[in-house]
Scaffold this motif. Structure first.
Motif, short mmCIF file in Angstrom:
data_model
loop_
_atom_site.label_atom_id
_atom_site.label_comp_id
_atom_site.label_asym_id
_atom_site.label_seq_id
_atom_site.Cartn_x
_atom_site.Cartn_y
_atom_site.Cartn_z
N GLN A 81 -4.22 10.03 -17.27
CA GLN A 81 -3.93 11.38 -18.84
C GLN A 81 -5.61 11.64 -19.37
N TYR A 126 -0.31 7.25 -12.89
CA TYR A 126 -0.03 8.44 -13.60
C TYR A 126 -1.45 8.93 -14.06
N PHE A 154 2.00 12.69 -13.41
CA PHE A 154 2.56 11.67 -12.39
C PHE A 154 1.59 12.09 -10.93
N ALA A 193 -2.49 -1.13 -20.15
CA ALA A 193 -3.84 -0.46 -21.24
C ALA A 193 -4.57 1.46 -20.52
N LEU A 211 -7.81 8.72 -18.05
CA LEU A 211 -7.32 7.73 -18.10
C LEU A 211 -6.06 7.59 -17.07
N GLY A 237 2.92 13.55 -6.98
CA GLY A 237 3.06 14.74 -7.84
C GLY A 237 1.60 15.51 -7.42
N LEU A 242 -3.15 5.41 -15.79
CA LEU A 242 -2.64 4.75 -16.38
C LEU A 242 -1.93 4.27 -14.59
N GLY A 290 -6.26 14.47 -24.55
CA GLY A 290 -5.24 15.65 -26.02
C GLY A 290 -4.12 16.25 -24.54
N GLN A 291 -3.77 14.77 -23.30
CA GLN A 291 -2.96 15.56 -22.59
C GLN A 291 -1.96 14.66 -22.66
N GLY A 292 -0.98 14.66 -22.19
CA GLY A 292 0.19 13.59 -21.95
C GLY A 292 -0.01 12.83 -19.88
N PRO A 293 0.40 11.72 -19.82
CA PRO A 293 0.21 11.38 -18.43
C PRO A 293 1.01 12.76 -17.22
#
Lengths: 117, 114
Positions: free
Chosen positions: A37, A35, A45, A110, A88, A58, A90, A40-43
């Motif tokens: 990220q 994922y 896919f 992490a 980031l 995705g 993940l 300030g956003q959600g992960p």
């Protein structure tokens, strides 16, 4: 139990370069998902690997590619880096059988924080 | 319109307050609904998941899903400073294409003030 481990933790690249991120899944897990990220956003896919094959993908360009090894560990490769790839990254692992029976019980690492200058 | 909408906050509450977090979604194919907690510089950790509509309780946490309204909630009772984190809602299809990928909201940043 070490959980999901990712490396490197942080890295800085310049536009146009290539990067490889690595992930070791939780013990007993055979499926790895990646994922992205952004701040300030959600992960979001990227793709999922099972039995060394990409099973789902995705909405990411072909610059993003991956690999899963026989020991279930995985790599994410990003070519021709853009400023917008700063995020980031993940890795999440799970058991394939659990995905079939119950909710997607993912264990996240992490993350690897990538900065593109 | 994004598939999953979540107010990013920030939300600040005093210790002991009841916290209500929520998400709305547009894809009626979503069947599994999850809440993840993400501390700073950490990966998300699963708090709760529910299948289809209904309530689920686990200690101080209650998750609610209303599929008719496409609305999910997470309630935290007796909030503690250690609950300060970003809370992400996530959901996925039950089967078929895309059924193994999670779609996340933006996350709501919660601060519980002692």
């Amino acid at each position: 139990d070490a959980g999901v481990t990712q490396s490197p933790t942080h890295l800085i690249k310049t536009r146009g370069q290539q990067v490889t991120l690595r992930c070791s899944p939780k013990s007993g897990h055979d499926t790895v998902s990646w994922y992205q990220q952004a701040l300030g956003q959600g992960p979001q896919f990227i793709f999922q690997y099972y039995e060394e094959e990409e099973r789902q993908r995705g909405n990411f360009p072909d610059r993003f590619s991956g690999h899963q090894f026989p020991n279930y560990s995985s790599e994410l490769n990003v070519n021709a880096l853009l400023l917008g790839d700063s995020a980031l990254y993940l890795c999440a692992s799970s058991q394939r059988q659990s995905l079939l029976r119950v909710a997607n019980v993912l264990t996240f690492g992490a993350g690897s924080r990538l900065t593109v200058l | 319109q994004k598939e999953v909408e979540q107010d990013p906050g920030p939300l600040s509450v005093p210790e002991g307050a009841i916290v209500s977090l929520n998400c709305t979604y547009s894809n009626s194919a979503f069947q599994y609904f999850m809440w993840y907690r993400q501390y700073s510089r950490k990966g998300p950790e699963l708090l709760m998941y529910t299948y289809s509509s209904g309530n689920k309780e686990d200690g101080r946490f209650t998750a609610q899903v209303d599929k008719s309204s496409k609305y999910i909630s997470l309630f935290i009772r007796d909030s503690q400073p250690s609950d300060s984190a970003t809370y992400l809602c996530a959901m996925r299809r039950g089967s078929g294409a895309g059924s193994y990928q999670l779609t996340f909201g933006k996350g709501t940043k919660l601060s519980v003030i002692p």
